[in-house]
Write a protein that holds these residues in place. Structure first.
Motif, short mmCIF file in Angstrom:
data_model
loop_
_atom_site.label_atom_id
_atom_site.label_comp_id
_atom_site.label_asym_id
_atom_site.label_seq_id
_atom_site.Cartn_x
_atom_site.Cartn_y
_atom_site.Cartn_z
N ARG A 119 0.83 -1.21 0.00
CA ARG A 119 0.00 0.00 0.00
C ARG A 119 0.87 1.26 0.00
O ARG A 119 0.54 2.25 -0.68
CB ARG A 119 -0.96 0.00 1.19
N ALA A 120 1.97 1.24 0.75
CA ALA A 120 2.87 2.39 0.76
C ALA A 120 3.42 2.64 -0.65
O ALA A 120 3.51 3.79 -1.10
CB ALA A 120 4.01 2.17 1.75
N TRP A 121 3.76 1.57 -1.35
CA TRP A 121 4.26 1.70 -2.72
C TRP A 121 3.19 2.32 -3.63
O TRP A 121 3.47 3.25 -4.39
CB TRP A 121 4.68 0.34 -3.23
N LEU A 122 1.97 1.80 -3.54
CA LEU A 122 0.88 2.33 -4.37
C LEU A 122 0.59 3.79 -4.03
O LEU A 122 0.34 4.62 -4.92
CB LEU A 122 -0.38 1.47 -4.18
N ASP A 123 0.60 4.11 -2.74
CA ASP A 123 0.35 5.49 -2.33
C ASP A 123 1.42 6.43 -2.87
O ASP A 123 1.14 7.59 -3.23
CB ASP A 123 0.29 5.59 -0.80
N TRP A 124 2.64 5.95 -2.92
CA TRP A 124 3.73 6.78 -3.45
C TRP A 124 3.62 6.91 -4.98
O TRP A 124 3.69 8.01 -5.53
CB TRP A 124 5.08 6.17 -3.07
N GLN A 125 3.42 5.80 -5.64
CA GLN A 125 3.39 5.80 -7.10
C GLN A 125 2.14 6.50 -7.64
O GLN A 125 2.21 7.21 -8.65
CB GLN A 125 3.44 4.36 -7.62
N PHE A 126 0.98 6.29 -7.02
CA PHE A 126 -0.28 6.72 -7.61
C PHE A 126 -0.97 7.88 -6.89
O PHE A 126 -1.85 8.51 -7.46
CB PHE A 126 -1.25 5.54 -7.66
#
Length: 562
Positions: free
Chosen positions: A521-528
């Protein structure tokens, strides 16, 4: 029958911008049997719009511990009107309470009410083969009894004026339904034939059970024991468990339970309810830890997948990063999308539903390969082709542009990621060249020198967006391959996070998916979602709150997105 009043509600069709008037008639206190006293009456709500014959019907059964309650309770009257406005013929019934006639008289009464509906089907405009039931608490018990015990000889039907008709129903729903008397010292417990627990088997009608996880009256453990036994026996039992007490499906948690009921009745009573897009739903892990509680649904238009999404997708469309319009109206953003491929390339995401529900609860829509399962049935699971990713992507783009879809103007087709666990990771890499994918997440997987699911090391050359690998330490069978992939990737940003003690299975079945899901989720929040605070984790290697992890990254300062 005397018509007592007409109720009119005006609906506005957004598609054609025309007002359509819908009317229903409500007739009160109709006797469905006259041989046992004044209690056996019901109210009837009939739509006055659309076809007037062969309509689906719903029988509502009130609760109250078999000794209190009434069809006149506002909750049941409102429910009756609501479903009549959807096009159902609805009966809202009373029955003999135990102080008037001992158990099982109330069960005999509800059987009679169904028979009365069938005997008068033509007059009522009912299709006798499309009658469903709903009840809460004691009414839930009675509703389930119609579902499991229609053929039982345990009840005195000899005096039933409509005994030539079967009391069977097409489906039965119960909110907080007692499936047994948990205290063996209570005399009623000595009669299993009066309770759903006495009818374990696969011969029942489809059933929906709605249960509060903190119900102090109907214990969740007893409900779940019955549900599991029925499911293992092959019965079609859907189970929706949410946070809440005994009021669940009565006057609490309706944002979960009413959509579940609407979909259940539309599916099993074959009613074309335009307000319901999905056929089946469940609430894994209490809807996730995020601000937008999420559900798992099987969409009519995508039967071989599960869509994990916020219950209220419009509310989840967050305020934009540019603040407010000049008018003060919040700016909304469409929801990013994640396509998920399962371990073993299997056709079920049930082992990942905690993680996927949690991600959805933070404002994402997740499309996962495999039909919705209420409980795991591994012996029936099958392998899926990597082309399923293309089916998911095509559906996402089609729904995003379809004005008739609830996902129109909701899904952001410019922010789609694909994630997969183990063999599912290979399925992601097999589709790496698809320009619609803007990020990749590979969980406990890597190609190395192997070929699997139409992917190999050559697939890494098709990567055109940032990629995150998560592995589970040296005991993870994918650890070496993931390391090799990391070294081989030259063109795009890549992060390799190692949860050193988690092994190949990761943490995905833990509550909310555990630490691995938090990192996804942290990755998605950063990317998107441009949440730059997560850059410290992935670029600077700040593993605060990620005990047991190591992390490495490269290519972030040379990558130019295409």
């Amino acid at each position: 029958m005397k018509k007592l009043f007409l109720l009119t509600i005006l609906f506005v069709s957004a598609a054609i911008a025309l007002a359509q008037e819908r009317k229903i008639s409500v007739t009160e206190n109709i006797a469905y049997r006259t041989d046992v006293g004044p209690s056996t009456v019901l109210d009837l709500a009939q739509p006055l719009f659309g076809p007037q014959q062969n309509r689906p019907a719903i029988l509502i059964i009130h609760g109250g511990g078999w000794s209190a309650g009434s069809k006149n309770d506002m909750v049941y009257r409102t429910l009756m009107v609501d479903y009549a406005m959807k096009g159902y013929v609805v009966c809202n019934m009373n029955y003999r309470l135990v102080q008037e006639a001992p158990m099982p008289a109330c069960i005999e009464d509800i059987r009679c009410a169904v028979r009365w509906m069938k005997a008068n089907a033509q007059k009522l405009g009912i299709d006798p083969n499309r009658i469903g039931t709903y009840g809460h608490s004691a009414g839930g018990h009675l509703s389930l009894m119609l579902g499991v015990a229609a053929d039982s000889k345990a009840f005195n039907d000899d005096n039933d004026p409509y005994k030539e008709f079967s009391p069977s129903v097409a489906c039965a729903a119960g909110g907080a339904p007692p499936t047994e008397i948990g205290n063996p010292n209570i005399p009623w417990a000595q009669h299993p034939e009066w309770w759903p627990i006495g009818y374990i088997g696969n011969g029942s009608t489809p059933i929906l059970v709605l249960q509060g996880g903190e119900d102090p009256v109907v214990k969740p453990n007893l409900t779940e024991d019955w549900v599991v036994k029925m499911q293992k026996a092959g019965a079609a039992v859907d189970y929706v468990k949410v946070h809440g007490d005994h009021g669940v499906a009565f006057d609490k948690q309706l944002e979960f339970t009413r959509p579940a009921m609407d979909a259940f009745f539309a599916r099993h009573l074959k009613h074309e309810d335009s307000s319901v897009s999905f056929e089946q739903m469940k609430v894994p892990d209490y809807g996730g830890s995020g601000p937008h509680k999420a559900i798992a649904v099987r969409e009519r238009t995508l039967p071989d997948f599960v869509v994990y999404r916020p219950v209220d997708m419009q509310a989840a469309m967050r305020v934009g990063r540019f603040g407010m319009f000049a008018t003060g109206t919040p700016q909304t953003e469409k929801l990013p999308v994640l396509v998920f491929c399962n371990g073993g390339c299997m056709d079920t995401s049930i082992g990942y539903e905690n993680m996927l529900t949690d991600i959805a609860s933070y404002g994402y829509v997740v499309v996962a390969i495999g039909e919705l399962q209420m409980m795991a049935h591994h012996e029936q699971d099958k392998h899926t082709p990597s082309s399923m990713v293309q089916r998911a992507l095509n559906w996402i783009c089609q729904q995003a542009g379809d004005p008739a879809s609830p996902y129109c103007h909701v899904l952001d087709t410019t922010r789609i990621a694909a994630a997969g666990h183990s063999c599912g990771g290979a399925q992601v890499l097999a589709n790496a060249a698809d320009a619609r994918l803007k990020s990749y997440i590979i969980l406990n997987a890597g190609m190395g020198k192997m070929t699997m699911a139409d992917a190999s090391a050559k697939s890494l050359k098709n990567l055109h967006a940032p990629i995150l690998y998560i592995v589970g330490g040296t005991s993870d069978v994918a650890w070496n391959n993931a390391q090799a992939d990391y070294k081989a990737i030259k063109r795009v940003p890549v992060v390799l996070a190692d949860n050193t003690q988690s092994g190949h299975g990761g943490t995905y079945e833990q509550p909310n998916g555990g630490d691995n899901a938090r990192m996804v989720r942290a990755w998605l929040d950063w990317q998107f979602k441009n949440k730059q605070e997560h850059r410290k984790l992935f670029v600077d290697g700040d593993l605060t709150n990620y005990n047991g992890f190591t992390i490495q990254q490269k290519n972030f300062f040379v990558f130019v997105s295409t």
